[in-house]
Design an enzyme around this catalytic site. Structure first.
Site, short mmCIF file in Angstrom:
data_model
loop_
_atom_site.label_atom_id
_atom_site.label_comp_id
_atom_site.label_asym_id
_atom_site.label_seq_id
_atom_site.Cartn_x
_atom_site.Cartn_y
_atom_site.Cartn_z
N GLU A 305 0.83 -1.21 0.00
CA GLU A 305 0.00 0.00 0.00
C GLU A 305 0.86 1.26 0.00
O GLU A 305 1.14 1.83 1.06
CB GLU A 305 -0.94 0.01 1.22
CG GLU A 305 -2.03 -1.03 1.13
CD GLU A 305 -3.11 -0.88 2.20
OE1 GLU A 305 -2.94 -0.06 3.13
OE2 GLU A 305 -4.11 -1.59 2.10
N GLU A 397 -6.09 -7.41 -1.14
CA GLU A 397 -6.44 -7.31 0.29
C GLU A 397 -7.76 -6.57 0.43
O GLU A 397 -7.97 -5.54 -0.22
CB GLU A 397 -5.34 -6.55 1.05
CG GLU A 397 -5.63 -6.38 2.54
CD GLU A 397 -4.58 -5.53 3.25
OE1 GLU A 397 -3.37 -5.75 3.06
OE2 GLU A 397 -4.99 -4.61 3.98
C1 IDC Z 1 -3.30 -3.91 10.30
C2 IDC Z 1 -3.62 -5.07 11.20
C3 IDC Z 1 -3.36 -4.69 12.64
C4 IDC Z 1 -1.93 -4.22 12.75
C5 IDC Z 1 -1.63 -3.12 11.77
C6 IDC Z 1 -0.16 -2.79 11.81
O1 IDC Z 1 -4.96 -5.45 10.98
O2 IDC Z 1 -3.57 -5.80 13.48
O3 IDC Z 1 -1.72 -3.73 14.06
O4 IDC Z 1 -1.96 -3.53 10.46
O5 IDC Z 1 0.26 -1.97 10.81
C7 IDC Z 1 -4.23 -2.14 5.63
C8 IDC Z 1 -2.89 -2.75 5.70
C9 IDC Z 1 -2.80 -3.77 6.81
C10 IDC Z 1 -3.61 -3.36 8.01
C11 IDC Z 1 -5.08 -3.29 7.60
C12 IDC Z 1 -6.03 -2.95 8.76
O6 IDC Z 1 -2.47 -3.32 4.47
O7 IDC Z 1 -1.44 -3.93 7.14
O8 IDC Z 1 -3.47 -4.34 8.98
N1 IDC Z 1 -5.21 -2.33 6.53
O9 IDC Z 1 -5.71 -1.70 9.31
N2 IDC Z 1 -4.66 -1.28 4.72
C13 IDC Z 1 -5.90 -0.89 5.06
C14 IDC Z 1 -6.27 -1.56 6.20
#
Ligand code: IDC
Length: 479
Positions: A305, A397
């Protein structure tokens, strides 16, 4: 004959003592038995690939060391996976990683290696688990008909790794994928949609990905795709490139053994400019693409991302990383993240035209789109609908909840989204196949401490919903 047999025995005893002595303190000592199934998966002039599946018949253990003897010292492990491999004389020791060290009673794990073939059939004896001789039935090698090394051609550049099963798995049916117009096409040049799950960060949830959980994904969920999310920062790749590369490779093998497509996600997030990790990306993708070059089920996602960075910078990054992959694996599909957390720019006020008007200069490329159903709704769906007629999209994702990965499961928006993806044949992976407490995680907390990942009893509402969508028939075209 007698002399060499005696030497082998002596070597085994000495090395077995050594194995027991080097067990880490944290290992439980109570493994009272084990069963080993050994298989020679493939063989060539002077070499072979072995597969060892061990079942713990004793008390639960957390951290294991499997030992065995080759018939002679000319037989050596040259490369192993899913364990740390060492060899002293004829004695081979494979020690668990942290992510696969947990072995409850009656649980199994599979590890593999390539080795040199010298003299007798490389059929090991004297298996031990944590220093205890295996007292369960030991299944000897299968599929090795001869006592002499075969004379087939040696493998080409990449080492031989897990062969995919034949038959009705997603990979067996669809084979090598390619981008065709705005779609992903199978070996019959027909558009297909892959549906599956993403790991959580493998630095945190590595214990969730093992034979039992991948069996559940393949057989119970009937998934097609396993996304392997390797964070680069946040305790990820940058802290130990070799270990994370090995972990990713091992997870690719788990997917391959079940005929699943493996999506390798270079999970950049913070900082959002992928060029911050350009050299790391080149190093990582050079390694994994070399390792899996001979497989037909690996897809590369080079930047999870990007955010706070222009599309031009992302494109420049992609055009430097893609040639590294293509140098090893020329026909692979590569997915490029898009601006503003892979929203085609929408989350930072842009839209899909920046990509349509200035695409990455490479073939067989797709563009990532991500959404979180409770946060991203009609204007994001409109962008996807427009973009899908112009550029190949892959939802690498998405969440059924809000963009934090938490909050209520939004079944209505999730249903609208998945119906849209289905109608456009856009492939998807859901965040996450893990037992994190957050609502986006499919599995109930604690699931990964046990051995059962199948059925709805281990699932949260989001997981139940996603499984029910993924498990509907794929109806992949076969001609
Ligand atoms: C989130 C995980 C969370 C963690 C965090 C750390 O769900 O447990 O603490 O990352 O960076 C994304 C990202 C993905 C995120 C997810 C939800 O690719 O890494 O995971 N998210 O926030 N993009 C949009 C949402």
């Amino acid at each position: 004959m007698r002399r060499s047999a005696a030497l082998i025995m002596a070597g085994a005893v000495g090395a077995a003592g050594l194995t027991a002595a080097v067990l880490p303190q944290t290992m439980a000592s109570a493994a009272a038995g084990c069963r080993v199934e050994y298989r020679i998966v493939s063989q060539w002039q002077g070499g072979f690939q072995g597969d060892v599946r061990v079942t713990n018949l004793g008390d639960p253990i957390n951290g294991w060391s499997l030992g065995f003897d080759f018939p002679n010292t000319g037989q050596r492990v040259t490369q192993g996976w899913s364990a740390t491999w060492t060899q002293s004389g004829t004695r081979v020791t494979a020690a668990s990683y942290s992510w696969n060290g947990n072995l409850p009673t009656n649980a199994s794990t599979s590890i593999g290696f390539t080795g040199s073939w010298s003299g007798a059939n490389p059929v090991p004896t004297n298996y031990s688990l944590n220093g205890h001789l295996c007292n369960g039935p030991v299944t000897p090698t299968t599929g090795v008909p001869t006592s002499n090394p075969p004379t087939s051609n040696p493998p080409t550049s990449a080492p031989p790794t897990t062969p995919p099963p034949t038959g009705t798995t997603p990979v067996a049916i669809n084979g090598q994928l390619r981008v065709c117009g705005v779609n992903l096409c199978n070996q019959f040049n027909r558009p297909i949609q892959l549906r599956g799950m993403s790991t959580h960060g493998i630095q945190w949830f590595g214990s969730c990905y093992n034979n039992a959980s991948l069996d559940a994904l393949a057989n119970d969920w009937k998934a097609d795709l396993f996304r392997i999310s390797m964070y680069v920062q946040e305790e990820g790749y940058e802290t130990n490139p070799t270990a994370f590369t090995n972990q990713v490779n091992n997870l690719v093998e788990l997917a391959t053994a079940r005929g699943l497509y493996a999506l390798i996600d270079f999970h950049i997030l913070t900082p959002g400019d992928p060029n911050f990790n350009l050299e790391r990306a080149k190093t990582f993708f050079a390694a994994v693409s070399a390792r899996h070059a001979n497989k037909n089920n690996v897809i590369y996602e080079i930047a999870n991302e990007p955010n706070g960075v222009s599309w031009g910078s992302i494109k420049s990054y992609a055009e430097q990383v893609i040639p590294v992959i293509r140098g090893n694996d020329p026909d692979s599909v590569v997915i490029v993240g898009t601006r503003a957390w892979s929203s085609l720019g929408v989350s930072e006020g842009g839209n899909e035209t920046e990509v349509i008007n200035n695409p990455v200069n490479a073939t067989n490329v797709m563009y990532a789109f991500h959404f979180y159903a409770a946060s991203h709704q009609d204007n994001y769906r409109a962008a996807v609908s427009r973009a899908a007629t112009r550029i190949p999209l892959f939802v690498t994702e998405f969440g059924t909840v809000d963009y934090t990965g938490s909050g209520p499961f939004d079944q209505a928006s999730s249903t609208t989204w998945i119906n849209l993806l289905d109608s456009l044949k856009i492939s998807y992976a859901n965040w996450t196949f893990s037992d994190h407490s957050e609502s986006s995680a499919a599995l109930l907390p604690g699931t990964c401490n046990g051995g059962n990942y199948s059925g709805t009893g281990v699932l949260k509402p989001s997981g139940q919903f996603i499984r029910s969508r993924i498990m509907t028939p794929d109806n992949f075209p076969t001609s």
